[in-house]
Motif scaffolding. Structure first.
Motif, short mmCIF file in Angstrom:
data_model
loop_
_atom_site.label_atom_id
_atom_site.label_comp_id
_atom_site.label_asym_id
_atom_site.label_seq_id
_atom_site.Cartn_x
_atom_site.Cartn_y
_atom_site.Cartn_z
N HIS A 193 0.84 -1.20 0.00
CA HIS A 193 0.00 0.00 0.00
C HIS A 193 0.88 1.26 0.00
N ASN A 212 2.54 9.52 -5.93
CA ASN A 212 3.11 10.82 -5.59
C ASN A 212 4.28 11.17 -6.50
N ARG A 231 1.27 4.20 -3.02
CA ARG A 231 1.03 5.62 -2.80
C ARG A 231 2.26 6.43 -3.21
#
Lengths: 225, 461
Positions: free
Chosen positions: B203, B211, B207
């Motif tokens: 996870h 980004n 992310r």
């Protein structure tokens, strides 16, 4: 026995169902020759599962045999059994077969190895695994005593080749019974997968296992006489 | 492609145990325990080798040869101090690598924290491409990648070890059932934690990639926002922005492919955990039953072997040992070598009885027919004779005569036809047919009036 199938079909009418008609000959030959049918005989297994009660009725009425199943490690396997277990001897000689000494000993040995490979899937056994068991296993001396006549440091090639031949023949017969899945040709080295249905052998000795003390006593009494 | 140099120097780069391998490990250990100084002597080496020889039951090694081997990469001479050595950086790194493999430092350190530590982006962190490059450029990020890879290796090793432990729990007989279950629960809970950690790490990593993509996109935005360049200065600026974007996208691609391989490894580990977990859950439910059953089988096998004896290449049971039967009713098909599918019927001989009445009837009929033909012929011949003798024949009268003599309408009729047939196409005769009907009353016949004459006769008359 579960009654999960088309129970509205009575008597022998189920033989008219197209999929039964298609697989019946193969299914019947295999069951009567002692085979244990599990998931890998996919269509036969499925047909049997869907018409379980009808087939059970068929074998009871026409052969006086019980269609039953075993369940082990989540694997279901069908086979034919006598109604009165162990009373096969009183029947027609051509209708039953006794497991040979080699089949019994090697079968029990394989169930034992099944648990040594419990966390592995599939449980594949090679000739080298068997040799290791005979040479270094917990019961090595007992194995060697019955397989080679005497316990020695080493055995010559010809002594091994007879043992290998015995194992090959037995594994072939187990393959026919559906207890193992053979992965070798006759000229190749032994390699096979043990299937859950090998536990049928343990079922055959259920009485002895459950009443082990009585069984042991019976055997030792005989020795003393 | 590994270059030949590596193959040639392999023994010097990784010497085998008795060719200096063990010596390096022992020296490193002694130095870290401060049993010998960083700059150790010849005598230290000899003493260590003797200790190793005793420990591993080996005869004393050839010290000089070993020192010569190690002198290539592992130990260095201290300048100006003859007979003094120190461990090279390479030697220290090799030892560290081996130690890490066995005792992975990341083993008890959650994977997610490692991810977060190295791969987190704070908003507005990268003002220039330089900022981004320093943080995630290929050269700068490589140690972090190693850490992640070490982490995954450690995890995989740990799983394998746990797998072995589990099998041992199941087959060990010395432990009581309660102890077994206790051990099994400890191992099991670690699997559960690991699975959760992997989930979290994935996870975090996802992310991070999102980004990073946003950050690298900004450099593309700068190009889009720049005005169409006109002056040299503006052209230079836009080119520099383009270079920035190229660097940024290279950084993104590098990390994205790295994480792709991480993803694959994680998926594999996850799968292994799931299989073991499944087996463990099954086992947890019926552990004692399973373990008891296994013991019972072993006991039975043991007893069976006691009751078995070798006999001429086969084995036999003692007479008392129970042999088990199974239904066996083999369906057999016999295949004949030849099979005649078309069965020929046997030829039956039927004797037909003689029907004398029928025979007589048929004989009479045949006789009558041939007699009739004979009579017709006789009559026709006599008629022709008459014609040759100069007589004329009126067909109705002649047929009447035949009928009178033979008493057969058929015969008279056929004789009449025959006579006409014989004469009508013959040049010697003349057949005169008149269009008036003559009635032969006796025979109930009517026919054209026909007069037959011989030509020579006709001419005479």
């Amino acid at each position: 026995m579960e009654d999960t199938d088309n129970s509205q079909i009575s008597g022998y009418a189920f033989l008219e169902i197209p999929e039964v008609e298609k697989y019946f000959a193969d299914l019947n030959t295999k069951l009567l020759s002692g085979r244990h049918l599990q998931n890998d005989d996919y269509y036969l297994f499925l047909t049997l599962k869907q018409h379980e009660a009808a087939f059970a009725f068929f074998y009871k009425r026409l052969y006086n045999l019980k269609l039953t199943y075993g369940l082990h490690d989540g694997v279901k396997y069908y086979y034919l059994d006598f109604f009165d277990a162990g009373k096969g001897k009183s029947m027609d000689l051509s209708k039953y077969r006794a497991l040979t000494e080699l089949q019994t000993v090697i079968g029990l040995m394989l169930i034992n190895m099944y648990y040594a490979k419990y966390f592995q899937n599939p449980k594949v056994i090679t000739w080298s695994d068997i040799r290791k068991e005979i040479l270094f296993g917990d019961m090595k001396e007992k194995y060697q005593k019955i397989l080679f006549e005497e316990v020695k440091e080493e055995y010559v090639v010809s002594e091994w080749s007879n043992v290998e031949k015995n194992f090959k023949n037995t594994i072939n017969s187990f393959h026919d019974l559906g207890w193992v899945k053979k992965q070798f040709q006759q000229s190749e080295e032994i390699k096979f997968e043990i299937t859950a249905s090998i536990h049928r052998l343990a079922d055959l000795y259920k009485e002895e296992i459950d009443n082990f003390a009585v069984f042991t006593e019976k055997i030792s009494n005989w020795k003393e006489e | 492609m590994i270059d030949d140099e590596l193959f040639n120097q392999y023994d010097l780069l990784l010497p085998s145990r008795y060719e200096g391998g063990f010596l390096i490990l022992a020296l490193h250990d002694k130095i870290s325990r401060k049993q010998i100084p960083e700059y150790f002597s010849d005598a230290d080496i000899r003493a260590t080798l003797e200790e190793l020889a005793v420990r591993f039951n080996q005869s004393v090694w050839q010290t000089d040869r070993i020192i010569k081997t190690l002198n290539h990469f592992f130990i260095k001479n201290v300048p100006d101090q003859f007979g003094k050595y120190y461990l090279s950086d390479y030697a220290r790194r090799v030892v560290k690598l081996i130690q890490n493999k066995l005792e992975n430092p990341y083993r008890n350190y959650p994977l997610r924290e490692t991810f977060q530590k190295y791969f987190t982006i704070r908003t507005g962190e990268f003002k220039t491409i330089h900022d981004l490059e320093i943080r995630f450029g290929r050269d700068f990020v490589s140690p972090y990648k190693n850490v992640i890879e070490d982490h995954l290796d450690g995890l995989q090793d740990e799983l394998q070890e746990a797998h072995h432990k589990l099998s041992d729990i199941l087959i060990s007989e010395q432990l009581t059932a309660i102890q077994m279950v206790h051990q099994f629960v400890t191992v099991f809970s670690r699997f559960g934690d690991r699975a959760e950690d992997i989930g979290n790490a994935v996870h975090t990593k996802d992310r991070f990639l999102v980004n990073l993509h946003e950050e690298t996109d900004k450099f593309y935005q700068y190009i889009m926002e720049a005005q169409t360049p006109e002056s040299d200065e503006e052209i230079e600026k836009i080119n520099s922005l383009r270079t920035d974007w190229a660097i940024a996208s290279a950084i993104y691609n590098d990390l994205s492919s790295f994480f792709e391989s991480v993803d694959q490894k994680l998926a594999l580990i996850h799968k292994q955990i799931l299989f073991s977990t499944e087996k463990l859950l099954e086992l947890q439910e019926n552990f004692s039953t399973r373990s008891n059953f296994r013991l019972a089988i072993k006991r039975l096998l043991n007893r069976t072997l006691d009751q078995t004896a070798y006999q001429k290449g086969d084995i036999v049971f003692s007479t008392e040992f129970p042999v088990k039967n199974m239904p066996y009713d083999k369906v057999q098909f016999f295949h004949p070598e030849q099979y005649f599918f078309i069965v020929q019927k046997a030829g039956l001989l039927i004797e037909i009885l003689r029907d004398e009445n029928y025979e007589q009837e048929q004989l009479q009929a045949i006789e009558q027919q041939s007699r009739q033909a004979e009579l017709i012929n006789e009559w026709v011949l006599s008629a022709l004779d008459e014609l040759s003798a100069g007589k004329e024949i009126m067909l109705d009268h002649w047929m009447n005569r035949v009928y009178g003599a033979e008493n057969s309408v058929d015969l008279a009729l056929y004789a009449g036809f025959e006579l006409v047939q014989r004469t009508v196409n013959d040049k010697e005769y003349h057949v005169d047919i008149q269009n008036s009907l003559e009635t032969i009353t006796d025979m109930q016949l009517q026919l054209w009036k026909i007069r037959i004459t011989a030509k020579s006769v006709a001419m005479l008359s």
